[in-house]
Design an enzyme around this catalytic site. Sequence first.
Site, PDB file in Angstrom:
ATOM      1  N   ASP A  56       0.821  -1.212   0.000  1.00 45.31           N
ATOM      2  CA  ASP A  56       0.000   0.000   0.000  1.00 45.31           C
ATOM      3  C   ASP A  56       0.855   1.263   0.000  1.00 45.31           C
ATOM      4  O   ASP A  56       0.527   2.245  -0.668  1.00 45.31           O
ATOM      5  CB  ASP A  56      -0.925   0.011   1.223  1.00 45.31           C
ATOM      6  CG  ASP A  56      -2.076  -0.980   1.087  1.00 45.31           C
ATOM      7  OD1 ASP A  56      -2.516  -1.214  -0.051  1.00 45.31           O
ATOM      8  OD2 ASP A  56      -2.530  -1.507   2.120  1.00 45.31           O
ATOM      9  N   SER A 172      -6.436   2.671  13.211  1.00 41.38           N
ATOM     10  CA  SER A 172      -5.581   2.289  14.338  1.00 41.38           C
ATOM     11  C   SER A 172      -5.815   3.188  15.548  1.00 41.38           C
ATOM     12  O   SER A 172      -5.656   2.763  16.689  1.00 41.38           O
ATOM     13  CB  SER A 172      -4.108   2.352  13.933  1.00 41.38           C
ATOM     14  OG  SER A 172      -3.828   1.439  12.895  1.00 41.38           O
TER      15      SER A 172
END
Length: 267
Positions: A56, A172
């Site tokens: 990514d 996150s």
Amino acid sequence: MSTPSTPERRFSKPPERIAFLASPTEIAQKTRHRLISTYGDTPLCDAELVVCLGGDGFLLEVLHKVAERGIPVYGLNCGSVGFLLNTMSDEDLIQRLTKAQASEVHPLRMNAIGRDGTRHEGIAFNDVFLFRQTRQAAKIKVEVDDRVRLPELICDGIIVATPAGSTAYNLSAHGPIVPLTANLLPLTPISAFRPRRWRGALLPSNAVVRLTLSEQEKRPCAAVADFMEVRDVAEVVVREDRSITATILFDPDHGLSERIIAEQFAE
């Protein structure tokens, strides 16, 4: 990255001018050489399509290279997570490219002012965030569309994410996952201490966020826009930049919108 168009096939016939870009990892480089031996390679300046080999992070680097040129990017996962990439297989690659569906996304633009008065500008397809540089927590005034929403946020930092980036650092930090078509930008604190119960906000995609640092010498902060980092900032302004459009290609039934929905049900 709000308001992408409905996914549709990008190519009506098999693409011929393909540039293969790979991350420095061994598996990505070996895959690139194998694909080039089969399909050839076109210089990036002449390509109608980029096949990105990596993870990514590398795909984000490629998007920064090609977004203003309008070249679509099809990623093959040679990394770990691969949220923005397709399953690695070089079988029937041309057929996969022909059938691939396009998701158009817009980045955030960051304008940062340093404590010394210098100005810095960058774009981010994932997120823009502030983060403390020392053991001292940051103190940040949060304004949205020139209205003060939080006079003082005491925290480790704060994130403004795109919908595609909502599944990265934002997730996150316990921020919400946002569908691509939602026209929303998550604003998420990182380890907020005061207000203790504030968990962030969902803002309209046309919102302008201004983040002003207090006690800047005692509590220095860095600002990050994808790969660009500015140390010792005094103020950061973040807005969506709809003048730039990046096109990411996905195999049918595995598009970015579907992945964002599926991520919310992941164990």
